[in-house]
Design a protein around this motif. Structure first.
Motif, PDB file in Angstrom:
ATOM      1  N   GLU A 145       0.828  -1.208   0.000  1.00  0.00           N
ATOM      2  CA  GLU A 145       0.000   0.000   0.000  1.00  0.00           C
ATOM      3  C   GLU A 145       0.863   1.259   0.000  1.00  0.00           C
ATOM      4  O   GLU A 145       0.540   2.248  -0.662  1.00  0.00           O
ATOM      5  N   ASN A 146       1.964   1.225   0.716  1.00  0.00           N
ATOM      6  CA  ASN A 146       2.863   2.377   0.782  1.00  0.00           C
ATOM      7  C   ASN A 146       3.676   2.574  -0.495  1.00  0.00           C
ATOM      8  O   ASN A 146       4.341   3.602  -0.652  1.00  0.00           O
ATOM      9  N   ASN A 147       3.624   1.574  -1.371  1.00  0.00           N
ATOM     10  CA  ASN A 147       4.336   1.675  -2.659  1.00  0.00           C
ATOM     11  C   ASN A 147       3.397   1.261  -3.786  1.00  0.00           C
ATOM     12  O   ASN A 147       3.795   0.573  -4.730  1.00  0.00           O
ATOM     13  N   ARG A 148       2.163   1.708  -3.670  1.00  0.00           N
ATOM     14  CA  ARG A 148       1.089   1.265  -4.560  1.00  0.00           C
ATOM     15  C   ARG A 148       1.415   1.453  -6.035  1.00  0.00           C
ATOM     16  O   ARG A 148       1.134   0.584  -6.864  1.00  0.00           O
ATOM     17  N   LYS A 149       2.002   2.584  -6.408  1.00  0.00           N
ATOM     18  CA  LYS A 149       2.219   2.894  -7.827  1.00  0.00           C
ATOM     19  C   LYS A 149       3.605   2.495  -8.323  1.00  0.00           C
ATOM     20  O   LYS A 149       3.932   2.720  -9.491  1.00  0.00           O
ATOM     21  N   GLN A 162       9.479  -9.058 -17.428  1.00  0.00           N
ATOM     22  CA  GLN A 162       8.505  -8.011 -17.751  1.00  0.00           C
ATOM     23  C   GLN A 162       8.326  -7.086 -16.555  1.00  0.00           C
ATOM     24  O   GLN A 162       8.726  -7.409 -15.426  1.00  0.00           O
ATOM     25  N   VAL A 163       7.680  -5.959 -16.818  1.00  0.00           N
ATOM     26  CA  VAL A 163       7.418  -4.979 -15.772  1.00  0.00           C
ATOM     27  C   VAL A 163       6.181  -5.402 -14.985  1.00  0.00           C
ATOM     28  O   VAL A 163       5.179  -5.839 -15.561  1.00  0.00           O
ATOM     29  N   ILE A 164       6.264  -5.294 -13.676  1.00  0.00           N
ATOM     30  CA  ILE A 164       5.134  -5.599 -12.798  1.00  0.00           C
ATOM     31  C   ILE A 164       5.002  -4.473 -11.773  1.00  0.00           C
ATOM     32  O   ILE A 164       5.879  -3.614 -11.658  1.00  0.00           O
ATOM     33  N   TYR A 165       3.916  -4.485 -11.027  1.00  0.00           N
ATOM     34  CA  TYR A 165       3.803  -3.610  -9.872  1.00  0.00           C
ATOM     35  C   TYR A 165       4.492  -4.275  -8.688  1.00  0.00           C
ATOM     36  O   TYR A 165       4.380  -5.502  -8.492  1.00  0.00           O
ATOM     37  N   PHE A 166       5.186  -3.479  -7.888  1.00  0.00           N
ATOM     38  CA  PHE A 166       5.802  -4.014  -6.675  1.00  0.00           C
ATOM     39  C   PHE A 166       4.726  -4.594  -5.760  1.00  0.00           C
ATOM     40  O   PHE A 166       4.936  -5.628  -5.119  1.00  0.00           O
ATOM     41  N   ALA A 167       3.570  -3.941  -5.715  1.00  0.00           N
ATOM     42  CA  ALA A 167       2.467  -4.439  -4.879  1.00  0.00           C
ATOM     43  C   ALA A 167       2.006  -5.814  -5.345  1.00  0.00           C
ATOM     44  O   ALA A 167       1.694  -6.687  -4.530  1.00  0.00           O
ATOM     45  N   ASP A 168       1.976  -6.029  -6.667  1.00  0.00           N
ATOM     46  CA  ASP A 168       1.585  -7.338  -7.185  1.00  0.00           C
ATOM     47  C   ASP A 168       2.611  -8.394  -6.793  1.00  0.00           C
ATOM     48  O   ASP A 168       2.254  -9.548  -6.506  1.00  0.00           O
ATOM     49  N   TYR A 169       3.864  -8.001  -6.793  1.00  0.00           N
ATOM     50  CA  TYR A 169       4.923  -8.917  -6.368  1.00  0.00           C
ATOM     51  C   TYR A 169       4.686  -9.362  -4.926  1.00  0.00           C
ATOM     52  O   TYR A 169       4.764 -10.548  -4.609  1.00  0.00           O
ATOM     53  N   LEU A 170       4.363  -8.415  -4.050  1.00  0.00           N
ATOM     54  CA  LEU A 170       4.127  -8.754  -2.643  1.00  0.00           C
ATOM     55  C   LEU A 170       2.867  -9.595  -2.470  1.00  0.00           C
ATOM     56  O   LEU A 170       2.802 -10.467  -1.593  1.00  0.00           O
ATOM     57  N   LEU A 171       1.863  -9.350  -3.314  1.00  0.00           N
ATOM     58  CA  LEU A 171       0.621 -10.112  -3.209  1.00  0.00           C
ATOM     59  C   LEU A 171       0.820 -11.589  -3.520  1.00  0.00           C
ATOM     60  O   LEU A 171       0.044 -12.436  -3.070  1.00  0.00           O
TER      61      LEU A 171
END
Length: 457
Positions: A145-149, A162-171
């Protein structure tokens, strides 16, 4: 050496070295509280059956509850000269009520007690581990949440992909621990605490005696976890419930180890994507500059121990004839070891995760790697320009290779150079697609909403 629960048929004293070798008090003392539970129910069953007078039952129950309170307050000191925790509690009761304590063990066996105690232990530890998993997931979601974007680099084969969201990585790790939680819940739903098996054939106490005693004990709980043993022979010889628990804990450990390995890797100078909280690191006795990720390395290292505990018990049980055998005494250390290790790791990891800091400048630099957008370029040609995928895959692969061979960025190529690969490629298209935001937004099957923890469980 203290009083034992057996010995009448023996003429000789037990060899002292053998006694030390075979005793289990040094680790099964951890089951003291659960053994008290068995004794409270058994004493009540003896009273219902008329074997104990009401006054005798009250004295024994009071003594048991006093010991229980001592255990809860950390004031109970097991006598490590005892053979096991059952013997130690029996002797402790005798100190309180005298010869009356000798009636307590009537019509029961330690085989029944230990099966009861270990099942009770597993139920209680389930109640501890699930909240610890949830707490770790909350920490992962907090960091996300603190690094949502924040965009991040996704890897396959430890190569940039490929490029991903850091939040998706944590999920991803949240999903792993969610599955672990669901496994534990299913395990708990099928786990019951049985009593009344005797040594292997059941008890001379009646079903009614035990059922009334279970109800009176107050230990049954809303879920009716404590029940009369349905199959005494199976009950005293079964350790499937420990093996299943150790199996689930092994999967949790595997997930913790994968998380630890990623964090170790991303914190190295070679990656430098994250800074680890130094409160959980140590230094070198020689090299002044070192900040070593010791907590993560120990988590990773503990995986061998946790797996070994499971394999150890599987190996112990594989060739045992029915029913109880002394080999089964060796189930406790693997169980306690795995549970205590997992509990410690989950507790510390939850604190650790919240304090991780991202090196966003380093990540942004890595996101400029043009090979990260090769798939999106191929997909653009397929989706927008109806190019067959095999053709798009081949020509974009050639574009990436030529860029690397010529040491020339694709974004620096002219429209004429790009059209040599495909007529629909130009600088406008390249700059649009080779962009982290485009890369993540082009994927339509991924939810971009970071869920609340309750929604994942």
């Amino acid at each position: 050496m203290t009083k034992k629960l057996w010995g009448g048929r023996f003429k000789k004293e037990i060899d002292k070295d053998f006694f030390e070798f075979q005793k289990s008090i040094q680790y099964d003392y951890k089951l003291a509280q659960y053994d008290i539970g068995h004794s409270l129910i058994h004493a009540a069953a003896l009273r219902v059956a008329g074997i104990l007078k009401n006054s005798e039952w009250k004295k024994l129950s009071l003594a048991l509850k006093e010991i229980s309170n001592e255990i809860k307050k950390g004031k109970f000191n097991p006598d490590f000269n005892s053979e096991d925790i059952h013997t130690d509690i029996q002797n402790a009761i005798e100190k309180k009520v005298g010869a009356l304590a000798l009636k307590l063990h009537a019509l029961r066996s330690r085989n029944d007690q230990i099966a009861f105690d270990e099942r009770f232990y597993c139920v209680r530890k389930y109640l501890d581990i699930v909240p610890a998993l949830l707490n770790l997931m909350k920490s992962l979601l907090f960091l996300g949440e603190n690094n949502r974007k924040q965009k991040f680099i996704g890897y396959t084969h430890t190569q940039r992909a490929q490029v991903i969201y850091f939040a998706d990585y944590l999920l991803v790790f949240c999903d792993m621990f969610t599955r672990d939680t669901e496994r534990l819940k299913r395990y708990n739903e099928n786990l019951f605490i049985y009593i009344g098996a005797g040594a292997l054939t059941g008890s001379a106490l009646s079903i009614k005696n035990y059922n009334e005693a279970i109800k009176e004990s107050g230990l049954i709980g809303k879920d009716g976890k404590i029940k009369l043993a349905r199959g005494p022979l199976d009950n005293v010889s079964d350790r499937d419930f420990i093996i299943e628990f150790l199996s689930i804990l092994s999967i949790i450990q595997m997930h913790l180890s994968r998380l630890a390995e990623d964090l170790i890797l991303y914190s190295t100078t070679e990656f430098n994507f994250i800074d680890l909280p130094e409160e959980f690191c140590t230094g070198s006795s020689l090299m002044p500059h070192k900040q070593n990720p010791d907590f993560l390395e120990l988590v990773r290292g503990n995986t061998g121990k946790i797996y070994g505990n499971l394999v150890s018990l599987l190996t112990t049980m594989k060739g045992l004839p029915l029913s109880y055998n002394r080999d089964m005494q060796l189930d406790k250390e693997p169980l306690f070891s795995s549970v205590e290790t997992i509990e410690s790791e989950l507790k510390i990891m939850a604190k650790f995760i919240k304090r991780i800091k991202l090196n966003k400048d380093v990540i942004e630099k890595a996101l400029k790697d043009e090979s990260l957008y090769a798939t999106e370029l191929a997909e653009f040609l397929v989706v927008k320009k109806s190019v067959p995928f095999k053709e798009a895959h081949t020509l974009i692969g050639r574009l990436i290779r030529d860029s690397q061979d010529k040491n020339k960025k694709i974004k620096e190529m002219s429209d004429e150079e790009l059209k040599c690969y495909h007529q629909e490629l130009n600088q406008k298209v390249i700059r649009k697609i080779m962009n982290p935001e485009y890369a993540v937004s082009s994927k339509k099957t991924v939810s971009r909403k970071i869920p609340k923890i309750d929604a994942r469980i």
